[in-house]
Design a protein around this motif. Structure first.
Motif, PDB file in Angstrom:
ATOM      1  N   GLY A 148      45.455  27.098 -10.127  1.00  0.00           N
ATOM      2  CA  GLY A 148      46.809  27.142  -9.593  1.00  0.00           C
ATOM      3  C   GLY A 148      47.506  25.795  -9.634  1.00  0.00           C
ATOM      4  N   ASP A 270      54.901  30.431  -6.411  1.00  0.00           N
ATOM      5  CA  ASP A 270      53.468  30.158  -6.343  1.00  0.00           C
ATOM      6  C   ASP A 270      52.799  31.353  -5.667  1.00  0.00           C
ATOM      7  N   ASP A 299      46.459  33.049  -9.820  1.00  0.00           N
ATOM      8  CA  ASP A 299      45.083  32.689 -10.171  1.00  0.00           C
ATOM      9  C   ASP A 299      44.256  33.950 -10.388  1.00  0.00           C
ATOM     10  N   HIS A 301      41.132  33.621 -10.666  1.00  0.00           N
ATOM     11  CA  HIS A 301      39.865  33.332  -9.984  1.00  0.00           C
ATOM     12  C   HIS A 301      39.960  33.467  -8.465  1.00  0.00           C
ATOM     13  N   LYS A 302      41.077  33.956  -7.984  1.00  0.00           N
ATOM     14  CA  LYS A 302      41.151  34.215  -6.552  1.00  0.00           C
ATOM     15  C   LYS A 302      40.995  35.718  -6.331  1.00  0.00           C
TER      16      LYS A 302
HETATM   17  C1  PLP Z   1      44.642  28.100  -4.126  1.00  0.00           C
HETATM   18  C2  PLP Z   1      46.083  27.855  -4.172  1.00  0.00           C
HETATM   19  C3  PLP Z   1      46.619  26.891  -5.037  1.00  0.00           C
HETATM   20  C4  PLP Z   1      45.755  25.981  -5.869  1.00  0.00           C
HETATM   21  O1  PLP Z   1      45.083  26.695  -6.838  1.00  0.00           O
HETATM   22  P1  PLP Z   1      43.738  26.140  -7.535  1.00  0.00           P
HETATM   23  O2  PLP Z   1      43.338  27.279  -8.387  1.00  0.00           O
HETATM   24  O3  PLP Z   1      42.788  25.840  -6.425  1.00  0.00           O
HETATM   25  O4  PLP Z   1      44.123  24.931  -8.300  1.00  0.00           O
HETATM   26  C5  PLP Z   1      47.989  26.764  -5.093  1.00  0.00           C
HETATM   27  N1  PLP Z   1      48.791  27.531  -4.323  1.00  0.00           N
HETATM   28  C6  PLP Z   1      48.313  28.467  -3.480  1.00  0.00           C
HETATM   29  C7  PLP Z   1      49.260  29.299  -2.673  1.00  0.00           C
HETATM   30  C8  PLP Z   1      46.939  28.653  -3.365  1.00  0.00           C
HETATM   31  O5  PLP Z   1      46.449  29.582  -2.498  1.00  0.00           O
END
Ligand code: PLP
Length: 475
Positions: A148, A270, A299, A301-302
């Motif tokens: 992200g 985001d 993402d 991966h989330k």
């Molecule tokens: C996790 C997250 C990020 C960062 O993402 P990474 O994959 O850890 O670099 C940015 N914005 C939000 C809202 C997030 O939850």
């Protein structure tokens, strides 16, 4: 000169036996993680001692090396794959993501340039177009990122190029003033890292205060933009957070889109973790207004449960990406007309086949498997809210998404009390939760994004919290 080969061929029968053994050891490690504590304290001295004894001068049998790696990892890590890790959007990866990593490692596809791996690039683009359609930005250009943070950084770079046409060639020094960007105080603070890394400086980030629902206060945003313009600063970018990290809150996307279009700012959304709801017909409406974004981060991966290192960036301004990232060199093969050469429109050069993880998971499970999991997590989140309230806790964030922030329902507690409760829960090994500050107000936080978490896991968490509360009151 000794010409025998130092490494096993991956297709040899010795390699096959080794891989079978690795799978057996990995399954045993997974089983011990699942039945053991979610987090165990690390023996840092023991870890150092083991590494100090390992000089790399002499070979060791693969089973021994792999067994030691697994043992050391299992012993002292926070186990994100555990079903009672109620933490920070690090779910247990899907099998097909794992298999995809094995395939891309073996074939070592180089995705920098289309002509080296056309099938791999097109498979990624197919998965990204599917996601873009679900996010209602069907014509956006898209690529995978390390995560992200990188995707959000691409959003800022695209915005700089769009607002300041001289920027890609002449840099920030060519601008008539200091560019500033706007995000909410509840946004992910990767924005600070990004502003610092791109040479904008940390002070270029305006952390706009939130309303009582923890959403960006749009009226204050409009006022700050006007004030900054009066001071001669150059507003160019606003990011909405669709699913804040701490409280799962979605900023008012349509209102922000109105401000962005009036003020001629690039609107980035985001949606790093919550963008996954786009795959649920029932819940995708929470992202209403996202179709007006100039760029979006999600993402894989989330909440889409892929192995770590799989972000996605969507952007409606292809030309801006080419201007931000484009270069041509004599040693890269010539571009094919109409082909997507990642090295010309993304920040990276050599590029792993990251997107195979999501592609295979979608191809095998179908969208409906993701939908079922997302709906299930949201349902369990609601169940956890009810259990917490029944047990005397008070919910302090408002979101349909499975992030639950809570505090004592009877007494006002300070942040050290909340930290003690979280520490007790973690020390019990029964669950992993964290603490947050929501606009200065301390709370405990539990999030459900593991597709294997069950109602029994929620009961176990409630039990651990009950004991932690008693202990924290006693100290
Ligand atoms: C996790 C997250 C990020 C960062 O993402 P990474 O994959 O850890 O670099 C940015 N914005 C939000 C809202 C997030 O939850």
């Amino acid at each position: 000169m000794e010409l025998s080969l130092p490494w096993p061929d991956p297709t040899s029968s010795a390699a096959k036996n080794a891989i079978e053994e690795v799978l057996r050891l990995l399954d045993a490690a997974t089983a011990s993680i699942r039945s053991g504590p979610v987090a165990a304290p690390v023996d840092a001295a023991g870890l150092k001692e083991w590494l100090n004894a390992l000089s790399f001068e002499e070979p060791s049998p693969p089973e021994q090396a792999i067994t030691q790696v697994l043992e050391q990892f299992v012993r002292g890590s926070v186990h994100t794959i555990h079903t009672r890790y109620f933490g920070l959007f690090n779910p247990a990866p899907l099998l097909w993501g794992e298999v995809a990593d094995m395939i891309s490692a073996r074939l070592n596809a180089q995705l920098a340039i289309w002509s080296h791996a056309p099938a791999a690039v097109e498979m990624e683009q197919h998965a990204l177009r599917f996601m873009a359609e679900r996010l209602e930005v069907p014509h956006a250009s898209a690529f995978f990122t390390s995560g992200g943070e990188e995707a959000n950084r691409c959003g800022v770079q695209a915005a700089l190029v769009r607002s300041f046409p001289d920027y890609p060639d002449s840099g920030l020094r060519s601008l008539p003033g200091q560019p500033v960007l706007y995000v909410s105080a509840q946004s992910h603070l990767a924005w600070i890292k990004i502003a610092s890394g791109l040479g904008l400086g940390r002070s270029a980030v305006r952390l706009v205060p939130c309303n009582e629902d923890l959403q960006i206060d749009v009226a204050v945003l409009a006022r700050l933009i006007a004030e900054d313009r009066l001071k001669g600063l150059l507003p160019f970018f606003v990011a909405a957070t669709a699913g804040t990290t701490s409280a799962g809150v979605i900023d008012p996307l349509s209102e922000l889109a109105d401000v962005a279009s009036q003020e001629r700012l690039h609107l980035h959304v985001d949606a790093a973790w919550a963008g996954a709801v786009a795959l649920s017909d029932q819940w995708r409406t929470v992202l209403c207004g996202i179709d007006r974004a100039d760029s979006i981060t999600v993402d894989a991966h989330k909440w889409l449960s892929q192995p770590m290192g799989a972000g996605m960036f969507f952007c409606r301004h292809t030309r801006a990406l080419e201007r931000a990232f484009g270069v041509s060199t004599s040693y890269m093969p010539p571009s094919q007309p109409g082909a997507m050469d990642y090295y010309r429109m993304t920040p990276t050069w050599s590029r792993r086949w990251i997107g195979l993880r999501l592609f295979l998971s979608l191809a095998i499970g179908g969208r409906r498997a993701f939908e079922a999991q997302i709906n299930r997590d949201i349902f369990l989140g609601e169940q956890l809210r009810q259990l917490l309230v029944q047990n005397g806790w008070k919910i302090v964030n408002r979101t349909p998404l499975p992030v639950i922030c809570f505090t004592d329902g009877l007494v006002e507690r300070d942040s050290s009390w909340h930290s003690r409760v979280a520490a007790h829960v973690i020390a019990s090994g029964d669950a992993w939760i964290s603490t947050v500050q929501l606009e200065g107000m301390p709370a405990l936080r539990a999030c459900i994004t593991n597709w294997q978490t069950s109602p029994e896991d929620l009961e176990t968490l409630i039990g651990a919290l009950k004991r932690a509360r008693v202990c924290s009151d006693a100290t």
